[in-house]
Design an enzyme around this catalytic site. Structure first.
Site, PDB file in Angstrom:
ATOM      1  N   ASP A  61       0.852  -1.191   0.000  1.00 41.98           N
ATOM      2  CA  ASP A  61       0.000   0.000   0.000  1.00 41.98           C
ATOM      3  C   ASP A  61       0.886   1.238   0.000  1.00 41.98           C
ATOM      4  O   ASP A  61       1.883   1.298   0.735  1.00 41.98           O
ATOM      5  CB  ASP A  61      -0.892   0.044   1.245  1.00 41.98           C
ATOM      6  CG  ASP A  61      -2.078  -0.900   1.146  1.00 41.98           C
ATOM      7  OD1 ASP A  61      -2.090  -1.745   0.237  1.00 41.98           O
ATOM      8  OD2 ASP A  61      -2.982  -0.802   2.003  1.00 41.98           O
ATOM      9  N   HIS A 205       3.812  -2.258   3.160  1.00 41.02           N
ATOM     10  CA  HIS A 205       3.674  -0.847   2.808  1.00 41.02           C
ATOM     11  C   HIS A 205       4.917  -0.356   2.070  1.00 41.02           C
ATOM     12  O   HIS A 205       6.022  -0.834   2.317  1.00 41.02           O
ATOM     13  CB  HIS A 205       3.477   0.010   4.067  1.00 41.02           C
ATOM     14  CG  HIS A 205       2.218  -0.307   4.816  1.00 41.02           C
ATOM     15  ND1 HIS A 205       2.100  -1.424   5.622  1.00 41.02           N
ATOM     16  CD2 HIS A 205       1.030   0.345   4.875  1.00 41.02           C
ATOM     17  CE1 HIS A 205       0.887  -1.456   6.144  1.00 41.02           C
ATOM     18  NE2 HIS A 205       0.218  -0.406   5.709  1.00 41.02           N
TER      19      HIS A 205
END
Length: 248
Positions: A61, A205
């Site tokens: 992400d 992430h």
């Protein structure tokens, strides 16, 4: 007297046979009606995919930041790894060069909304507006046919899944959370990754908050490759059966 008794028994048997036939007929009709109820009264609810069957999917992400994303992208390219990036529209708007680089190297791109907001606390039209705004950004960047999405904060509910379904998007959750954004140390990140098995979707992430992910990435790649073939989420979905979560 004997004749009367025999006649009585015969009529009793006929009566019991008639009752039995009536009972089984009624039972058959009831069962058929019961089986038909779900078909006509209830449509299957949208679900979130969190696991596949053949392969392992690395997902990242990105909602903000200017430093970590490029380094992680370079590491993945160097190791010739397939991965799926969920990008916020606001980040993509500010980093069109990196988005184009992802596309050039055949990384898969999914939506992470536009703003970093909690979809579960928003009205339906607000959620849809945020997703449409993100889609518009990628259209301008000529990144089309995006079919996957994930909520910006990772939080979702039945309404979010329904919106995704209405927009022809597949909602993707995860089965292994590395907690890399907490920066617990590369050894702890790797201990989570070692739990991964064939079919898993790993959650990581590439925002600037994830300060240790790139350092752990070469070992993450080595570990996951030994557990299964590294694929994109779309490939994982297409490769076989998927496991889903249904929100009541």
């Amino acid at each position: 007297m004997t004749f009367f008794y025999s006649l009585h028994i015969k009529k009793t048997k006929q009566f019991l046979l008639l009752v039995s036939l009536s009972f089984f007929t009624a039972l058959l009709l009831f069962t058929q009606n019961l089986l038909s109820i779900p078909v006509f009264l209830e449509k299957e609810s949208p679900k979130a995919i969190y696991k596949g069957e053949n392969g392992i999917a690395l997902t990242f992400d990105i909602g903000w930041g200017d430093e970590k994303a490029e380094k992680i992208l370079q590491t993945l390219i160097r190791h010739k790894v397939k991965a799926t990036f969920f990008l916020s529209g606001s980040w993509a708007e500010r980093h069109p060069d990196l988005v184009k680089k992802m596309e050039k190297h055949h990384f898969e791109i999914g939506l992470l909304g536009y703003n970093y907001v909690d979809y579960t606390s928003m009205e339906k039209e607000e959620v849809k507006k945020d997703l449409l705004k993100a889609q518009e950004v990628f259209k301008k960047l000529q990144i089309e046919k995006i079919k996957l999405m994930r909520a910006p904060t990772g939080h979702f509910n039945k309404q979010v899944l329904k919106i995704a379904d209405e927009m022809n998007l597949t909602y993707v959750h995860w089965s292994v959370d590395t907690n890399d954004w907490r920066n617990p140390g590369t050894s702890l990140i790797l201990s989570k990754v070692k739990e991964a098995k064939n079919g898993d979707i790993l959650f990581m992430h590439a925002s600037d908050s994830a300060k240790q992910t790139n350092a752990a990435l070469p070992q993450i790649v080595e570990t996951t490759r030994s557990a299964g073939k590294l694929v994109t989420v779309s490939e994982l979905i297409a490769n076989g059966e998927v496991e889903t979560k249904l929100i009541p």
